[in-house]
Design a protein around this motif. Structure first.
Motif, PDB file in Angstrom:
ATOM      1  N   ALA A 133       0.803  -1.130  -0.001  1.00  0.00           N
ATOM      2  CA  ALA A 133      -0.003  -0.121  -0.030  1.00  0.00           C
ATOM      3  C   ALA A 133       1.070   1.239   0.001  1.00  0.00           C
ATOM      4  O   ALA A 133       0.536   2.163  -0.794  1.00  0.00           O
ATOM      5  N   VAL A 134       1.795   1.232   0.830  1.00  0.00           N
ATOM      6  CA  VAL A 134       2.762   2.298   0.779  1.00  0.00           C
ATOM      7  C   VAL A 134       3.569   2.793  -0.549  1.00  0.00           C
ATOM      8  O   VAL A 134       3.330   3.647  -1.021  1.00  0.00           O
ATOM      9  N   GLY A 135       4.038   1.633  -1.204  1.00  0.00           N
ATOM     10  CA  GLY A 135       4.429   1.715  -2.486  1.00  0.00           C
ATOM     11  C   GLY A 135       3.474   2.365  -3.671  1.00  0.00           C
ATOM     12  O   GLY A 135       3.727   2.989  -4.478  1.00  0.00           O
ATOM     13  N   THR A 136       2.356   1.835  -3.433  1.00  0.00           N
ATOM     14  CA  THR A 136       1.231   2.002  -4.406  1.00  0.00           C
ATOM     15  C   THR A 136       0.669   3.461  -4.284  1.00  0.00           C
ATOM     16  O   THR A 136       0.693   4.314  -5.100  1.00  0.00           O
ATOM     17  N   PHE A 137       0.481   3.944  -2.926  1.00  0.00           N
ATOM     18  CA  PHE A 137       0.214   5.191  -2.887  1.00  0.00           C
ATOM     19  C   PHE A 137       1.481   6.014  -3.007  1.00  0.00           C
ATOM     20  O   PHE A 137       1.040   7.466  -3.417  1.00  0.00           O
ATOM     21  N   ALA A 138       2.445   5.859  -2.791  1.00  0.00           N
ATOM     22  CA  ALA A 138       3.611   6.865  -3.079  1.00  0.00           C
ATOM     23  C   ALA A 138       3.639   6.990  -4.700  1.00  0.00           C
ATOM     24  O   ALA A 138       3.652   8.236  -5.183  1.00  0.00           O
ATOM     25  N   ILE A 139       3.346   5.873  -5.260  1.00  0.00           N
ATOM     26  CA  ILE A 139       3.380   6.098  -6.743  1.00  0.00           C
ATOM     27  C   ILE A 139       2.095   7.179  -7.452  1.00  0.00           C
ATOM     28  O   ILE A 139       2.380   8.046  -7.999  1.00  0.00           O
TER      29      ILE A 139
END
Length: 290
Positions: free
Chosen positions: A196-202
């Protein structure tokens, strides 16, 4: 005193990194995602954003959050004159007054709206609820921003929310690993949080990138306002923090919020009134390495 100077120096470095990254992103804001990944200099912007985030975390080791959070407004102070400089013009009066109102309001809100209590980590249920709610809210705001003629500030709001949720999820991962050891990383909920962190950051990076397509100052101001505001809400609602504000402070916070809105409105007007730098040429016509 030495730690204080280090904290301030790091905060200034963070603001410079974020401001330069935003200027690079604004230049290519008209490109699609497929085109963006083929622009080498955009990866420099992503690297600067990552560097800014790392320096921000490092600054917390040398100074209190009550000092570091207000200094985040320096990004706008640096970015507005830099944007005018790259467009080979002087900042307009609207830009300067809008920047001043916004920075004063942001600084006041950061100083007034404080929380107390040791923050908890998100439970599995809270984490899942937060991720689902964020997907719904951010997707809705992004769709509003994609309507013909819609304000780019919708995407700036969505990007700010996504960034703040990244911070909350990162805090939960870091604290949980610190308490339970590296083995916690193999738990399904931790893996879910990391994805989720990686997705939201992108997503946040793409949304803020798109929000700059009609000008940098107003969207950047909105993102800088929404990010800490939504982080405070998450802290109070889900992480066990409490607002440490009196009635007088709340009234002052309302005034600061009004100043922020007035500043953003002026920056938006300045964006429409002032000439802006020409966007980068289409990818197929751009020189190699641009």
């Amino acid at each position: 005193m030495t730690n204080l100077l280090i904290a301030i120096t790091l905060c200034v470095a963070v603001s410079i990194a974020y401001a330069v990254a935003a200027l690079i992103q604004a230049r290519f804001a008209h490109l699609t995602v497929a085109q963006l990944v083929r622009v080498p200099v955009l990866w420099l912007a992503i690297g600067l954003n990552a560097l800014g985030a790392a320096l921000h975390v490092a600054s917390l080791n040398f100074g209190p959050l009550s000092l570091i959070q207000p200094l985040g407004a320096l990004t706008l102070v640096i970015a507005v004159p830099l944007a005018a400089l790259t467009a080979k013009r002087r900042p307009t009066r609207l830009e300067m007054t809008g920047m001043t109102y916004t920075v004063v309001g942001l600084t006041g809100l950061a100083l007034i709206i404080t929380t107390t209590g040791k923050a908890d980590t998100l439970t599995s249920g809270e984490l899942i609820w937060l991720v689902v709610a964020t997907v719904v809210v951010v997707a809705g705001l992004a769709l509003l921003g994609r309507r013909p003629g819609a304000s780019t500030l919708w995407e700036a709001i969505a990007g700010g929310i996504a960034f703040s949720v990244c911070s909350a999820l990162c805090q939960t991962i870091v604290v949980t690993v610190g308490d339970g050891g590296a083995g916690v990383l193999l738990r399904p909920i931790t893996i879910f949080a990391a994805i989720a962190v990686g997705t939201f950051a992108i997503v946040a990076t793409i949304l803020t990138q798109r929000s700059y397509r009609d000008g940098l100052s107003a969207p950047l101001a909105v993102t800088n306002l929404v990010n800490p505001a939504s982080a405070t809400i998450i802290g109070v609602v889900l992480l066990g923090e409490t607002l440490a504000t009196t009635g007088v402070e709340i009234a002052l916070a309302v005034i600061c919020g009004f100043l922020c809105c007035l500043g953003v409105a002026q920056l938006a007007r300045a964006r429409d009134a002032a000439p802006t730098a020409a966007p980068a040429p289409p990818l197929e016509d751009a020189p190699a390495g641009v």
